[in-house]
Scaffold this motif. Structure first.
Motif, short mmCIF file in Angstrom:
data_model
loop_
_atom_site.label_atom_id
_atom_site.label_comp_id
_atom_site.label_asym_id
_atom_site.label_seq_id
_atom_site.Cartn_x
_atom_site.Cartn_y
_atom_site.Cartn_z
N ASN A 1 32.68 38.19 36.84
CA ASN A 1 32.91 37.10 35.89
C ASN A 1 31.61 36.31 35.77
OD1 ASN A 1 33.90 35.02 34.33
ND2 ASN A 1 35.29 34.20 35.88
N ARG B 1 35.59 36.83 26.39
CA ARG B 1 36.08 35.61 27.03
C ARG B 1 37.58 35.52 26.79
NH1 ARG B 1 32.66 30.71 25.77
NH2 ARG B 1 31.62 31.19 27.74
N ARG C 1 43.88 34.80 32.95
CA ARG C 1 44.01 36.25 33.02
C ARG C 1 44.89 36.64 34.20
NH1 ARG C 1 39.57 34.45 35.61
NH2 ARG C 1 38.55 35.67 37.23
N LEU D 1 33.27 40.23 31.35
CA LEU D 1 33.97 38.96 31.28
C LEU D 1 32.99 37.80 31.46
CD1 LEU D 1 36.75 37.48 31.18
CD2 LEU D 1 36.74 37.58 33.68
#
Length: 271
Positions: free
Chosen positions: A66, A175, A181, A196
């Motif tokens: 991320n 995104r 999520r 991500l």
């Protein structure tokens, strides 16, 4: 430019591996010693709660890679990324583009597929003026985080195809709507060759129409490597009725210039 590995096969994050082992252990323990089932069930429930909390934390990396900041090489060069979500919005995006042009900087627009279909000329203009369009899902569903693997792939791939057809450039980044999520998003993104992205700092400009407060949140600790989040779509309004991003963006760009930082698109960091 940052060189990233070409191998995008999905590899479960340590938390996911631990979760799978815990579930297997709980099943085995219950089979071998049925009397321990309350403890096994409690462990599984606790594990599921931890996974849910991780999914509700947009900047969390426990469920998979991320981007919260630009890579170290970009940070060392004094680069920052301005990211703008939920567009394109005909009443706001053109003015945002003009402000960016006036300061000679580029930004990354995370566009919603359905909005791009309604305003394809505006999406193309974003790219023609030197910015990047990335994937913010097809519909920005409020139940996005409840989807399964197939649901994620359908929703995100449809946006990929839509944005690529309109702009001629296939998105490299994704995104999640509201940043939320579940553990199945990471394998879906690997299948679609997407990365991500969350953010370093956001101004909460969908809720707060006070440009001073929004600017202060974005500028607190401003430094190379920051990924900053604003909205051209769903933006809160100032007392004058304008989207707050239009009042915040000039302040932000002036502060970035004063700090001798360089705004870049996300894709420019890896391509």
């Amino acid at each position: 430019m940052t060189t990233l590995p070409d191998d995008r096969r999905w590899r479960p994050a340590p938390l996911i591996k631990a979760s799978a082992l815990l579930h297997a252990g709980a099943v085995a323990a219950t089979i071998l010693r049925p009397e321990v089932w309350p403890w096994a069930a409690g462990a599984v429930v606790t594990d599921q709660a931890m996974l849910a909390i991780a999914g509700l934390w947009p900047r969390c990396s426990l469920l998979g890679p991320n981007w919260k900041r630009l890579p170290p090489e970009a940070a060392a060069r004094g680069e920052v990324a301005i990211t703008i979500d939920d567009g394109p919005e005909p009443k706001v995006t053109p003015t945002v583009l003009d402000l960016l042009d006036r300061h000679g900087v580029t930004a990354t627009f995370f566009c919603i597929g359905e909005r791009a279909m309604r305003h394809p000329e505006l999406c193309r203009e974003i790219v023609q003026r030197g910015h990047a369009v990335e994937n913010h899902s097809l519909r920005h569903r409020h139940d996005f985080a409840l989807l399964g693997l197939r649901g994620f792939v359908r929703e995100i791939e449809a946006a990929q195809d839509t944005l690529a057809a309109i702009t001629g450039m296939r998105p490299l980044f994704f995104r999640a709507p509201a940043g939320l999520r579940n553990p199945l998003l990471d394998p879906a993104l690997c299948r679609l060759d997407l990365r991500l992205v969350s953010w370093t700092r956001r101004g909460f400009d969908t809720r707060d129409g006070n440009a001073e407060y929004v600017s202060a949140r974005l500028l607190l600790g401003l430094n190379g490597g920051d990924i900053l989040l604003l909205h051209d779509g769903n933006a809160a309004r100032t007392t004058g009725g304008d989207a707050v991003i239009l009042a915040v963006l000039p302040r932000l760009l002036d502060a970035i210039a004063a700090a001798k930082l360089c705004p870049v698109t996300l894709r420019s960091v890896i391509t």
